[in-house]
Design a protein around this motif. Sequence first.
Motif, PDB file in Angstrom:
ATOM      1  N   ASN A  31      47.848  49.626  38.043  1.00 37.99           N
ATOM      2  CA  ASN A  31      47.333  50.616  38.971  1.00 37.99           C
ATOM      3  C   ASN A  31      47.784  50.261  40.376  1.00 37.99           C
ATOM      4  O   ASN A  31      48.136  49.105  40.654  1.00 37.99           O
ATOM      5  N   GLN A  33      46.606  50.964  44.528  1.00 37.96           N
ATOM      6  CA  GLN A  33      45.572  51.479  45.407  1.00 37.96           C
ATOM      7  C   GLN A  33      46.121  51.517  46.825  1.00 37.96           C
ATOM      8  O   GLN A  33      47.027  50.761  47.180  1.00 37.96           O
ATOM      9  N   ASN A  95      48.145  41.441  33.694  1.00 41.03           N
ATOM     10  CA  ASN A  95      48.294  39.994  33.610  1.00 41.03           C
ATOM     11  C   ASN A  95      47.519  39.271  34.702  1.00 41.03           C
ATOM     12  O   ASN A  95      47.088  38.156  34.532  1.00 41.03           O
ATOM     13  N   ALA A  96      47.411  39.913  35.837  1.00 37.40           N
ATOM     14  CA  ALA A  96      46.829  39.231  36.991  1.00 37.40           C
ATOM     15  C   ALA A  96      45.310  39.178  36.924  1.00 37.40           C
ATOM     16  O   ALA A  96      44.686  38.542  37.735  1.00 37.40           O
ATOM     17  N   GLY A  97      44.720  39.852  35.970  1.00 44.22           N
ATOM     18  CA  GLY A  97      43.268  39.797  35.886  1.00 44.22           C
ATOM     19  C   GLY A  97      42.621  40.594  36.972  1.00 44.22           C
ATOM     20  O   GLY A  97      42.781  41.793  37.042  1.00 44.22           O
ATOM     21  N   ASN A  98      41.950  39.929  37.873  1.00 43.29           N
ATOM     22  CA  ASN A  98      41.140  40.657  38.833  1.00 43.29           C
ATOM     23  C   ASN A  98      41.778  40.899  40.179  1.00 43.29           C
ATOM     24  O   ASN A  98      41.255  41.667  40.969  1.00 43.29           O
ATOM     25  N   MET A  99      42.879  40.255  40.468  1.00 45.06           N
ATOM     26  CA  MET A  99      43.358  40.315  41.836  1.00 45.06           C
ATOM     27  C   MET A  99      44.214  41.545  42.107  1.00 45.06           C
ATOM     28  O   MET A  99      44.829  42.106  41.205  1.00 45.06           O
ATOM     29  N   LEU A 100      44.215  41.968  43.349  1.00 43.53           N
ATOM     30  CA  LEU A 100      45.154  42.957  43.855  1.00 43.53           C
ATOM     31  C   LEU A 100      46.136  42.232  44.779  1.00 43.53           C
ATOM     32  O   LEU A 100      45.728  41.356  45.548  1.00 43.53           O
ATOM     33  N   THR A 101      47.396  42.601  44.700  1.00 41.38           N
ATOM     34  CA  THR A 101      48.397  42.069  45.615  1.00 41.38           C
ATOM     35  C   THR A 101      48.716  43.145  46.638  1.00 41.38           C
ATOM     36  O   THR A 101      49.182  44.235  46.279  1.00 41.38           O
ATOM     37  N   PHE A 102      48.466  42.823  47.906  1.00 36.70           N
ATOM     38  CA  PHE A 102      48.660  43.787  48.970  1.00 36.70           C
ATOM     39  C   PHE A 102      50.097  43.750  49.479  1.00 36.70           C
ATOM     40  O   PHE A 102      50.715  42.674  49.577  1.00 36.70           O
TER      41      PHE A 102
ATOM     42  N   TYR B  33      35.303  39.040  45.725  1.00 37.40           N
ATOM     43  CA  TYR B  33      36.602  38.534  46.142  1.00 37.40           C
ATOM     44  C   TYR B  33      36.532  38.021  47.583  1.00 37.40           C
ATOM     45  O   TYR B  33      35.739  38.499  48.382  1.00 37.40           O
ATOM     46  N   TYR B  35      39.463  37.546  50.586  1.00 32.32           N
ATOM     47  CA  TYR B  35      40.822  37.733  51.060  1.00 32.32           C
ATOM     48  C   TYR B  35      40.869  37.234  52.502  1.00 32.32           C
ATOM     49  O   TYR B  35      39.833  37.143  53.170  1.00 32.32           O
ATOM     50  N   VAL B  43      47.217  41.272  53.989  1.00 30.12           N
ATOM     51  CA  VAL B  43      45.959  40.821  53.401  1.00 30.12           C
ATOM     52  C   VAL B  43      46.303  39.939  52.196  1.00 30.12           C
ATOM     53  O   VAL B  43      46.988  40.384  51.272  1.00 30.12           O
ATOM     54  N   PHE B  45      45.232  37.417  49.008  1.00 37.75           N
ATOM     55  CA  PHE B  45      44.197  37.088  48.035  1.00 37.75           C
ATOM     56  C   PHE B  45      43.877  35.600  48.073  1.00 37.75           C
ATOM     57  O   PHE B  45      44.768  34.746  48.108  1.00 37.75           O
ATOM     58  N   GLU B  56      39.966  33.984  39.075  1.00 39.37           N
ATOM     59  CA  GLU B  56      41.354  33.806  39.493  1.00 39.37           C
ATOM     60  C   GLU B  56      41.388  33.259  40.915  1.00 39.37           C
ATOM     61  O   GLU B  56      40.506  33.552  41.710  1.00 39.37           O
ATOM     62  N   GLY B  99      39.663  44.082  38.350  1.00 32.38           N
ATOM     63  CA  GLY B  99      40.933  44.467  38.965  1.00 32.38           C
ATOM     64  C   GLY B  99      40.761  45.429  40.090  1.00 32.38           C
ATOM     65  O   GLY B  99      41.713  46.067  40.536  1.00 32.38           O
ATOM     66  N   TYR B 104      38.166  48.458  45.930  1.00 33.00           N
ATOM     67  CA  TYR B 104      37.330  47.429  46.518  1.00 33.00           C
ATOM     68  C   TYR B 104      36.566  48.032  47.690  1.00 33.00           C
ATOM     69  O   TYR B 104      37.075  48.896  48.399  1.00 33.00           O
TER      70      TYR B 104
END
Lengths: 112, 115
Positions: A31, A33, A95-102, B33, B35, B43, B45, B56, B99, B104
Amino acid sequence: GQQVMQIPQYQHVQEGEDFTTYCNSSTTLSNIQWYKQRPGGHPVFLIQLVKSGEVKKQKRLTFQFGEAKKNSSLHITATQTTDVGTYFCAGGTNNAGNMLTFGGGTRLMVKP
Amino acid sequence: EPEVTQTPSHQVTQMGQEVILRCVPISNHLYFYWYRQILGQKVEFLVSFYNNEISEKSEIFDDQFSVERPDGSNFTLKIRSTKLEDSAMYFCASSERAGGLYGYTFGSGTRLTVV
């Protein structure tokens, strides 16, 4: 690791002009965002895209998710001074589980 | 509209000191989370937390960092021995789903300055 790139880094527009920011991920996303951060503020959630080729609209904002689920764009029609801020895309993967990469964000400045 | 609350809004600390940043996530959210954002940059993580444990963490989140949910409402980030490069805006966020599905909600942030 996963990388998310955004271009352009900055954009100056005259009020009334259109604006587009592009986001590219190094990996396939589950996904994507979009967030808006006003100067001195915190990121505020705008929208989430999940499906390949998905297009969503919010008033003057149009969001697209690429067919390969690796890129996305945000287009603003007829910008207003209230659109000023930094627009971030953020990608999520299974694969990353819970994190979002900005992504690095695109800072939009609008001249009245 | 529900908010994520962070305190303090600003914290100035001397290098080597311990700091605790506090957050109250939205009450029905299950995923939390931290950040951070160095001035004018992206931003980044740090860590995600679910069911009372870290789910994680990033490379930034080394042994100097820890998180805790001490009482079912607060969610804290501790930096044991601050370094100059820890100066940043620290954002707490929470989400209803894993996720960040459905997005968020970020707090207003704590600006940490290490001198």
